[in-house]
Design an enzyme around this catalytic site. Structure first.
Site, PDB file in Angstrom:
ATOM      1  N   HIS A 330       0.852  -1.189   0.000  1.00  0.00           N
ATOM      2  CA  HIS A 330       0.000   0.000   0.000  1.00  0.00           C
ATOM      3  C   HIS A 330       0.886   1.236   0.000  1.00  0.00           C
ATOM      4  O   HIS A 330       1.737   1.412   0.869  1.00  0.00           O
ATOM      5  CB  HIS A 330      -0.905  -0.008   1.236  1.00  0.00           C
ATOM      6  N   ALA A 331       0.706   2.113  -0.997  1.00  0.00           N
ATOM      7  CA  ALA A 331       1.574   3.284  -1.149  1.00  0.00           C
ATOM      8  C   ALA A 331       1.488   4.185   0.078  1.00  0.00           C
ATOM      9  O   ALA A 331       0.399   4.466   0.584  1.00  0.00           O
ATOM     10  CB  ALA A 331       1.177   4.065  -2.403  1.00  0.00           C
ATOM     11  N   HIS A 360       0.571  11.916  -6.259  1.00  0.00           N
ATOM     12  CA  HIS A 360      -0.140  12.110  -4.994  1.00  0.00           C
ATOM     13  C   HIS A 360       0.806  11.950  -3.804  1.00  0.00           C
ATOM     14  O   HIS A 360       0.828  12.786  -2.888  1.00  0.00           O
ATOM     15  CB  HIS A 360      -1.282  11.102  -4.880  1.00  0.00           C
ATOM     16  N   GLU A 361       1.594  10.869  -3.792  1.00  0.00           N
ATOM     17  CA  GLU A 361       2.470  10.610  -2.647  1.00  0.00           C
ATOM     18  C   GLU A 361       3.519  11.708  -2.484  1.00  0.00           C
ATOM     19  O   GLU A 361       3.878  12.068  -1.361  1.00  0.00           O
ATOM     20  CB  GLU A 361       3.146   9.242  -2.792  1.00  0.00           C
ATOM     21  N   HIS A 364       2.408  14.532  -0.322  1.00  0.00           N
ATOM     22  CA  HIS A 364       2.716  14.365   1.105  1.00  0.00           C
ATOM     23  C   HIS A 364       4.161  14.760   1.395  1.00  0.00           C
ATOM     24  O   HIS A 364       4.454  15.471   2.364  1.00  0.00           O
ATOM     25  CB  HIS A 364       2.509  12.908   1.524  1.00  0.00           C
ATOM     26  N   GLU A 388      -3.988  14.912   2.301  1.00  0.00           N
ATOM     27  CA  GLU A 388      -4.420  14.115   1.149  1.00  0.00           C
ATOM     28  C   GLU A 388      -4.764  15.007  -0.041  1.00  0.00           C
ATOM     29  O   GLU A 388      -4.543  14.632  -1.199  1.00  0.00           O
ATOM     30  CB  GLU A 388      -5.643  13.267   1.529  1.00  0.00           C
ATOM     31  N   HIS A 489      -7.190   0.720   6.053  1.00  0.00           N
ATOM     32  CA  HIS A 489      -7.259   1.817   7.009  1.00  0.00           C
ATOM     33  C   HIS A 489      -7.962   1.437   8.309  1.00  0.00           C
ATOM     34  O   HIS A 489      -7.838   2.155   9.304  1.00  0.00           O
ATOM     35  CB  HIS A 489      -7.941   3.021   6.355  1.00  0.00           C
ATOM     36  N   TYR A 499      -9.943  11.575   3.738  1.00  0.00           N
ATOM     37  CA  TYR A 499     -10.033  11.313   2.307  1.00  0.00           C
ATOM     38  C   TYR A 499     -11.298  11.931   1.721  1.00  0.00           C
ATOM     39  O   TYR A 499     -11.291  12.418   0.591  1.00  0.00           O
ATOM     40  CB  TYR A 499      -9.986   9.810   2.037  1.00  0.00           C
TER      41      TYR A 499
END
Length: 590
Positions: A330-331, A360-361, A364, A388, A489, A499
């Site tokens: 999971h990324a 997306h990552e 963060h 997010e 999660h 999210y």
């Protein structure tokens, strides 16, 4: 004898262990220093556990997690003895109080038990496999491939049910973590974990849930049109016996293990000429590997005026799934030392999904770097939805223009535009997700506050999914099942409202940043790539961390202090009109 007692009392009274109470500023500094130190050790141990899943690494991660939780719990309890002299001190004390996700009981044995259970839950998920026979096992990635690609209902059902078998052993452990977490919340002065979680959003706990419901109400009419169209096309493809037109959609037919996004079934929904750009094909043609995917995403942020990633990022991150061991694929993005040691852990493949995910990552990662100079308790996004939303906002700029700017589309080729069909594909990922993003924490809050007892975990899970998503289990589910645990999660105790908020904020931020970038034309065609003006606005907001209320941070980019879901309807306006025309002879709803 009397003299001895007096002397002993004097010695004890003067003992160096008898500490005077710290001033508020001294306490806040000590809390920041202590939490930063313990966080580093915890992050390192959890990084090792995620990348080398063994019983030994599980024990080590649990031990350091327990240490951090014990320290954070002690500081949270102590923080109630201090009063801030100004708004900054008051906010620091509040962040110290609410720093933990799962508050530990003020008891070292129970704290250690909670840390051990949480580490075991993550390990059960990360190493989970569905084994038809001892020699025929499939992990989540294998099963997700089946769910995304197969069009055979029985094959889909087997994969769907198979993954949910990994959650059965989690239920008892999860029940115990709820009990211990609630005790920890009470030790901090909260009624239970539900209130503890909801008070982290600069709003009263009861107002936060109302705010989420308000936002959902703004987009629900659009979602209902999307649901109606998808159900009718699935009915045409599979027949009325499999997908009746007057019921919820069976969850295993939507192309995603949790039915949280539906873009993998675009071929069923639009079997005619599909004009959407095939990014996966473009990546393959241009020989993209994991390193090139990451470098391309980094370049997006650099084009906005943000710094290059530190060298250690490339040295320490995990980009590909190892062949010799289990890892949690999971990324995820990591801020190891609260300074410049930032990393991602992701099993990257040259696909459109992973291309979007890596952008997306890195959202963060750049947020971590933006606020790295703040005190530890301010290191976080304005609220967790912002963390997010940044990466999601960047994803919205992956348009035809962006693909041409980075030479995935050749310069002599025409820039593809997003027509209704291309917007449908995006909505199947973004809009279809919204009710799922809303109901996860609604389920958890009801578990935490006792409205949903363990005997009804599964029943209430599916009640909420039917109510909000219009999605049902494809077969009757056993009461003892724990289908919630099949979603990462839940065993990982990652709050999920973030999210939902992110899916609202990304469109609101995108609309404002596009205006700053000087974009003209439809909102869905905008890319902020190369806009230093938009980048400066975004970086200024990110640098605040959580040192100010989220309303202040939002105002920097949007000029408004309230979340606004209208940007979603603006973005998808052509699609919503098209869907209504497609659905005009159908009865929508469930």
């Amino acid at each position: 004898m009397r003299f001895t007692f007096i002397l002993l009392a004097l010695v004890i009274g003067c003992s160096p262990n008898s500490e005077k109470k710290l001033s508020t500023s001294e306490f806040i500094k000590k809390a920041n220093d202590d939490l930063k130190k313990e966080s580093y050790l915890t992050n390192i141990s959890q990084w090792v556990q995620s990348n080398f899943i063994t019983p030994d690494t599980t024990v080590i991660a649990a031990e350091y997690s327990a240490r951090f939780n014990e320290k954070a719990t002690t500081l949270a309890i102590d923080s109630k003895n201090y009063r801030g002299a100004d708004e900054s001190q008051k906010r620091s004390l509040s962040e110290i109080l609410k720093h933990l996700t799962v508050p530990s009981p003020n008891n070292s044995l129970k704290n250690a038990q909670l840390a051990k259970l949480r580490s075991e839950l993550e390990s059960l998920y990360g190493s989970g496999k569905f084994c038809e026979t001892p020699d025929n096992c499939q992990d989540l990635k294998d099963l997700e491939k089946t769910i995304g690609e197969s069009r055979q209902p029985q094959e889909l059902l087997k994969a769907w049910e198979g993954w949910r078998t990994v959650a059965y052993p989690m239920k008892d452990k999860f029940m115990k973590t709820v009990e211990l977490g609630n005790q920890g919340a009470r030790d901090l002065g909260f009624e239970q974990m539900a209130n503890f979680w909801r008070t982290k959003y600069d709003l009263p706990a009861e107002d936060f849930e109302k705010e989420l419901d308000r936002l959902w109400g703004e987009v629900k009419p659009f979602y209902e049109q999307l649901h109606c169209f998808v159900r009718s096309r699935l009915n045409q493809y599979y027949g009325n016996d499999v997908v009746p037109l007057d019921k919820e959609i069976p969850a295993h037919l939507l192309g995603n293990m949790w039915a949280q996004s539906w873009d993998k079934i675009l071929d069923i929904l639009l079997p005619e000429n599909n004009s959407t750009t095939n990014i996966t094909k473009l990546l393959e043609q241009n020989k993209y590997d994991s390193a090139k995917m990451v470098k391309t995403a980094e370049n997006f942020f650099v084009s906005l005026g943000m710094p290059k990633l530190p060298k250690s990022f490339y040295e320490q991150s995990l980009f590909e799934k190892p062949r010799d061991r289990d890892v949690v694929c999971h990324a995820s993005a990591w801020h190891i030392d609260s300074e410049e040691d930032v990393r991602i852990k992701m099993c990257i493949e040259p696909t459109e999904e992973d291309f979007r995910t890596i952008h997306h990552e890195l959202g963060h990662i750049y947020y971590y770097l933006a606020y790295k100079d703040l005190p530890y308790v301010y290191q976080g996004s304005a609220n967790d939805g912002f963390h997010e939303a940044i990466g999601d906002t960047i994803e919205l700029s992956i348009t035809g223009k962006y693909l041409k700017d980075i030479d995935l589309i050749k310069q002599n080729e025409e820039i593809p535009t997003r027509d209704e069909k291309a917007l449908l594909r995006l909505a199947l990922g973004k809009v279809a997700f919204l009710p799922f993003g809303l109901m996860i924490d609604k389920w958890r809050w009801q578990v935490f506050d006792g409205r949903t007892p363990p005997s009804q975990y599964n029943e209430h899970w599916w009640q909420l999914r039917r109510k909000y998503q219009g999605v049902r289990a494809p077969v009757d589910r056993p009461l003892q099942a724990f289908d919630a645990g099949a979603k990462y999660h839940i065993p990982a105790y990652t709050p999920y409202s973030r999210y939902f908020i992110a899916h609202i904020l990304q469109f609101q931020l995108h609309r404002s940043l596009c205006k700053t970038a000087g974009h003209e034309g439809p909102l869905h065609e905008c890319s902020i790539f190369n806009s230093k003006e938009a980048g400066e606005q975004l970086w200024t907001m990110m640098k605040l961390g959580k040192s100010k209320p989220w309303q202040d941070a939002l105002k920097i980019v949007t000029g408004k202090e309230n979340m606004d879901a209208s940007a979603i309807r603006d973005y998808f306006k052509p699609l919503e009109s098209w869907l209504r025309s497609q659905n005009k002879n159908l009865t929508c709803g469930w």
